[in-house]
Motif scaffolding. Structure first.
Motif: not given
Lengths: 63, 141
Positions: B83-90
């Motif tokens: 969940v965190k990566l899905s928000n940070d990576f973009p």
């Protein structure tokens, strides 16, 4: 028995990793002549990242 | 079945850690760009873009897999990371493209350092995502 769905999910993850990573490794190790079409395709992907359209799927920006 | 996974699980994790995790960081092949293409022979820009696009694809695969199998995986730590990566990576990927544009226009030391910082961030995400993709929950006995 109750662990089978979990193992199946993990096997799926392993196959996903293999499918994605082996071609990348192959590309990295061999000489490449990159055609105009391949360059255009990469440029399109970068443009999609730049304008955010690459991140429109449900897997992105989860709550 | 469990005994087989116990025996092979860690071998698979180790094999893929050795092979797959540095996958974006190796390269002994030579890249030649057709000068008629959009990169006009600019191998540097091409290689940077390739890194950014490849990182995005690997992370996307991880996120799609985790989301599709979340219930079966039953791994709160992985879920929280996804969940965190899905928000940070973009944001990281878009920042990498911005920094890449600046670097290609002006390949000075400052831009080179910034580019390395953002691409290192993308690569760390790929390493983590790859580890989760090949990980098994079964501990060796």
């Amino acid at each position: 028995m109750d662990k089978i769905p979990q193992y199946l999910a993990l096997a799926d993850g392993l196959f996903t990793a293999i499918q994605r990573l082996v071609p990348i490794l192959e590309e990295r190790l061999k000489d490449q002549n990159v055609t105009p079409e391949q360059q255009a395709e990469l440029q399109k992907r970068i443009d999609a990242i730049r304008d955010g359209s690459a991140f429109s799927g449900p897997e992105w920006n989860q709550r | 079945m469990k005994a087989i996974i116990n025996k092979f699980g860690w071998a698979i994790v180790l094999a893929f850690s050795l092979i797959a995790i540095p996958v974006l960081e190796v390269g002994c092949g030579k890249t030649t760009l057709d000068p008629q293409g959009v990169y006009a022979g600019d191998t540097l820009a091409y290689e940077i873009d390739k890194d950014i696009a490849t990182s995005t694809s690997v992370v996307q695969d991880f996120l799609q897999w985790e989301l599709a199998n979340r219930a079966q995986l039953n791994n709160p730590q992985m879920k929280d990371y996804a969940v965190k990566l899905s928000n940070d990576f973009p944001k990281w990927a878009q920042s990498a493209v911005t920094v890449r544009d600046a670097y290609v226009r002006n390949p000075n030391k400052e831009n080179e350092t910034r580019l390395k910082q953002v691409t290192d961030l993308l690569r760390s995400a790929v390493r983590e995502a790859t580890k989760y993709l090949v990980k098994t929950p079964v501990k060796p006995s």
